[in-house]
Design a protein around this motif. Sequence first.
Motif, mmCIF file in Angstrom:
data_model
loop_
_atom_site.group_PDB
_atom_site.id
_atom_site.type_symbol
_atom_site.label_atom_id
_atom_site.label_comp_id
_atom_site.label_asym_id
_atom_site.label_seq_id
_atom_site.Cartn_x
_atom_site.Cartn_y
_atom_site.Cartn_z
ATOM 1 N N ASN A 1 43.300 46.000 46.034
ATOM 2 C CA ASN A 1 42.309 45.433 45.110
ATOM 3 C C ASN A 1 42.112 46.288 43.863
ATOM 4 N N VAL A 2 43.214 46.742 43.270
ATOM 5 C CA VAL A 2 43.115 47.533 42.045
ATOM 6 C C VAL A 2 43.100 46.579 40.852
ATOM 7 N N PRO A 3 42.103 46.673 39.950
ATOM 8 C CA PRO A 3 42.094 45.822 38.754
ATOM 9 C C PRO A 3 43.376 46.012 37.949
ATOM 10 N N SER A 4 43.862 44.941 37.375
ATOM 11 C CA SER A 4 45.142 45.009 36.661
ATOM 12 C C SER A 4 45.088 45.992 35.497
ATOM 13 N N ASP A 5 43.939 46.060 34.823
ATOM 14 C CA ASP A 5 43.824 47.008 33.718
ATOM 15 C C ASP A 5 43.996 48.439 34.207
ATOM 16 N N LEU A 6 43.466 48.733 35.374
ATOM 17 C CA LEU A 6 43.562 50.082 35.919
ATOM 18 C C LEU A 6 44.996 50.394 36.356
ATOM 19 N N ILE A 7 45.707 49.386 36.848
ATOM 20 C CA ILE A 7 47.125 49.570 37.190
ATOM 21 C C ILE A 7 47.916 49.914 35.937
ATOM 22 N N LYS A 8 47.678 49.166 34.872
ATOM 23 C CA LYS A 8 48.387 49.417 33.619
ATOM 24 C C LYS A 8 48.136 50.830 33.119
ATOM 25 N N ASN B 1 37.229 61.354 49.146
ATOM 26 C CA ASN B 1 37.099 61.608 50.583
ATOM 27 C C ASN B 1 36.109 60.643 51.229
ATOM 28 N N GLN B 2 35.048 60.339 50.486
ATOM 29 C CA GLN B 2 34.021 59.450 51.026
ATOM 30 C C GLN B 2 34.438 57.992 50.943
ATOM 31 N N TYR B 3 35.128 57.643 49.841
ATOM 32 C CA TYR B 3 35.563 56.254 49.635
ATOM 33 C C TYR B 3 37.063 56.253 49.333
ATOM 34 N N PRO B 4 37.908 56.436 50.332
ATOM 35 C CA PRO B 4 39.354 56.577 50.101
ATOM 36 C C PRO B 4 40.007 55.337 49.512
ATOM 37 N N GLN B 5 39.345 54.184 49.606
ATOM 38 C CA GLN B 5 39.920 52.950 49.061
ATOM 39 C C GLN B 5 39.417 52.645 47.653
ATOM 40 N N SER B 6 38.716 53.579 47.034
ATOM 41 C CA SER B 6 38.179 53.360 45.686
ATOM 42 C C SER B 6 39.226 53.696 44.631
ATOM 43 N N PRO B 7 39.755 52.700 43.921
ATOM 44 C CA PRO B 7 40.750 52.980 42.874
ATOM 45 C C PRO B 7 40.167 53.798 41.725
ATOM 46 N N ARG B 8 38.930 53.468 41.349
ATOM 47 C CA ARG B 8 38.334 54.152 40.199
ATOM 48 C C ARG B 8 38.062 55.627 40.503
ATOM 49 N N ALA B 9 37.653 55.933 41.716
ATOM 50 C CA ALA B 9 37.417 57.325 42.084
ATOM 51 C C ALA B 9 38.724 58.109 42.046
ATOM 52 N N ASP C 1 25.357 43.118 38.980
ATOM 53 C CA ASP C 1 25.837 42.291 37.881
ATOM 54 C C ASP C 1 26.301 43.117 36.694
ATOM 55 N N VAL C 2 26.561 44.381 36.933
ATOM 56 C CA VAL C 2 26.995 45.244 35.849
ATOM 57 C C VAL C 2 28.408 44.869 35.433
ATOM 58 N N ASP C 3 28.695 45.074 34.147
ATOM 59 C CA ASP C 3 30.047 44.820 33.655
ATOM 60 C C ASP C 3 31.040 45.667 34.440
ATOM 61 N N GLU C 4 32.274 45.182 34.571
ATOM 62 C CA GLU C 4 33.235 45.810 35.465
ATOM 63 C C GLU C 4 33.845 47.085 34.908
ATOM 64 N N SER C 5 33.387 47.556 33.795
ATOM 65 C CA SER C 5 33.905 48.814 33.268
ATOM 66 C C SER C 5 32.788 49.807 33.085
ATOM 67 N N ILE C 6 33.160 51.084 33.018
ATOM 68 C CA ILE C 6 32.172 52.100 32.675
ATOM 69 C C ILE C 6 32.183 52.155 31.163
ATOM 70 N N ASN C 7 31.435 51.248 30.582
ATOM 71 C CA ASN C 7 31.651 50.766 29.228
ATOM 72 C C ASN C 7 31.949 51.824 28.178
ATOM 73 N N LYS D 1 38.695 46.329 32.367
ATOM 74 C CA LYS D 1 37.970 46.137 33.624
ATOM 75 C C LYS D 1 38.532 47.127 34.636
ATOM 76 N N LEU D 2 37.738 48.150 34.897
ATOM 77 C CA LEU D 2 38.215 49.248 35.724
ATOM 78 C C LEU D 2 37.635 49.251 37.125
ATOM 79 N N LEU D 3 36.627 48.436 37.379
ATOM 80 C CA LEU D 3 35.942 48.473 38.666
ATOM 81 C C LEU D 3 36.191 47.205 39.465
#
Length: 733
Positions: free
Chosen positions: A388-395, A344-352, A154-160, A307-309
Amino acid sequence: MASRKSSRGAGGSPSPGSKRETKHGGSKNGKKEGLSGSSFFTWFMVIALLGVWTSVAVVWFELVDYEEVLGKLGIYDADGDGDFDVEDAKVLLGLKERSVPAQPTSPDSEETIQPADKSHVESEHKNADVELEEEIQSVLHEALHSQPGEGHEDVDESINDQWQEKEEVHGETFEAPTTDDLLRELENEIPEAYETPDSDQKDADLLTDDLGAMESEPYEAPVSYEYDMDVEKTVSDPEAPEDGVHGDYNEDHVESKHTEDVVANEPEESEMPVQAEDYSNDDLVGKSEKETEQDKTEKAKKKKKPKLLNKFDKTIKAELDAAEKLRKKGKVEEALRAFEELVNQYPQSPRARYGKAQSEDDLAEKMRSNEMLQKAINTYDEVVSLPNVPSDLIKMSLKREADRQQFLGRMRGSLVTLQKLVQLFPSDTSFKNDLGVGYLLIGDNSNAKKVYEEVLSLAPNDGFAKVHYGFILKAENKIAESIPYLKEGLESGDPGTDDGRFYFHLGDALQRMGDKEAYKWYELGYQRGHFASVWQRSLYNVKGLKAQPWWTARETGYTELVKSLEKNWKLIRDEGLAVMDKKRSLFLPEDENLREKGDWSQFTLWQQGRKNENACKSVPKTCALLERFPEATGCRRGQIKYSIMHPGTHVWPHTGPTNCRLRMHLGLVIPKEGCRIRCAQENRTWEEGKVLIFDDSFEHEVWQDAENYRLIFIVDVWHPELTAQQRRTLPAI
């Protein structure tokens, strides 16, 4: 003396009471030894020092990971403000709902308790304070001892807090015109300046250290967001005239200001404006206007966090935080390895992948490596292609990608990226504004104009669009039409509008319309720190150089050059006249809109410290004469040229682009009457065979009302106070 007798009896033996006292720790003189005042103080100091050193050890050796602790506490964030505090505890204990009246808030703002409400809660629940403290302590204990990764669903979707952008103060650094207000509030990651590795904020215009001094390094001097805006155009063609007002964002001559400050030294008394009025308290510009209560209330609202996550990234937030912590601490190489392992471990992770791009970006700055910066650009682009990239992260990714492309001078690649942003977020006018600047940077004023017309149709009060649209109109010589857009844009106070170039152009447009309000705007620009003075309005300056409109040869220190010019003036004149007599004239007309009327042409021998070999073939003796004076031929911020002006010519008041040079005028063919030049507040005339020296970063104006042409020889030299290092490393203009 009787008072000196102790507890001894008449016979001098100790009394029983005295013996008991000594037996149990008393001294023979009746004082207690074990609990004496000095002993108590000593033990107190020992304990205190142990406490201090323990605290130092905890901090120094990082025995407690406070960021991890705060991250764990975040799972108990009950009021949505991104952290755990007393208010969260009150919500968990059911106290806040019973005591705090509902307060209207905007959807974008987070719930806060006003000070008055806090006091209301405290007064109503005095008896619950002890219980509340105990509950808070238990919550803290539980968070500190929970296992890493627990409760992260339930953590907020950003690394605050790690991602809050630091506000940048324009001042020199000039705030890049393409920075949009929305992302300035949302993100940490659309930065404007290369700063320390601890900061995400990076500016295409600036590097914190002098790249020019690092000639042996592979890191190229970047092309910044700067765009030429009528400050005496610098051209690449050595034969083209230099003085001029123009409308191109010339990417080849955009200057990175990493070796200089935007504002030169404080003005001297002689530089004060003619107008006796004091404009210091004028409220014309939006940022100078008093804030209304509503404005203050809106600014007080908490900014919405990006929202980055996505859902998956929330499950690996602890690992992402650990890698990000390394980057924030400036451990760039370690951070890059950490993010690469995550990719390498999570190739589909946008934030990584975004973290990997940031780390490459930071490492590029550290290494001064364009190759590494290109890797970062490629990785930013990869982020957007993931699912599934958050729109804020795309911007943020595309914005940063465009920024870095512009930094490398790849304006067309940046334009493609900005077009993608506009396509993905068509309702975001800030991206359209950036796209307009992208067009201007490649000299496509037509498409830029269309973009800003579209923005103004959607947002008629957009100040950023107004100042740029006004600039385009002025470049089209639509002077009267440009004024309201420039003026209203500056008055708006919108981000990207408080820039010296817009004050410069508004004042220039008003001057050409004969409106004395021009100096009011120059004064405001000076007060904002954009100009060195009302009269000295150059925009590419080195701080601290002596500033005065007129100079003598002795003051410059270039007496040998002046003597040589004056001694050989007839030779210089005759070679110039021979060029004029040729059927195919080598004199090119001034075509940069500096003239109100008339005929003015120039023949250039040196431009930006580069010799025009073909031109010198026509005047070989003159060029040979000048070769002995590197202060002139090596002045990469100036020219050496002939200038001919015909009768009936008037040159508008204008300023040169930099305070790094002085300009010499050698009179060759001067009519007896009708020719004069004004620099700041003083008029002077030319004499044949004599040199005039002035600082053309001050406003100057020329009239040619004689019956015959006027021919002079112009020689620019470095400002005498520039060091040898500065002369070698300052970018050319």
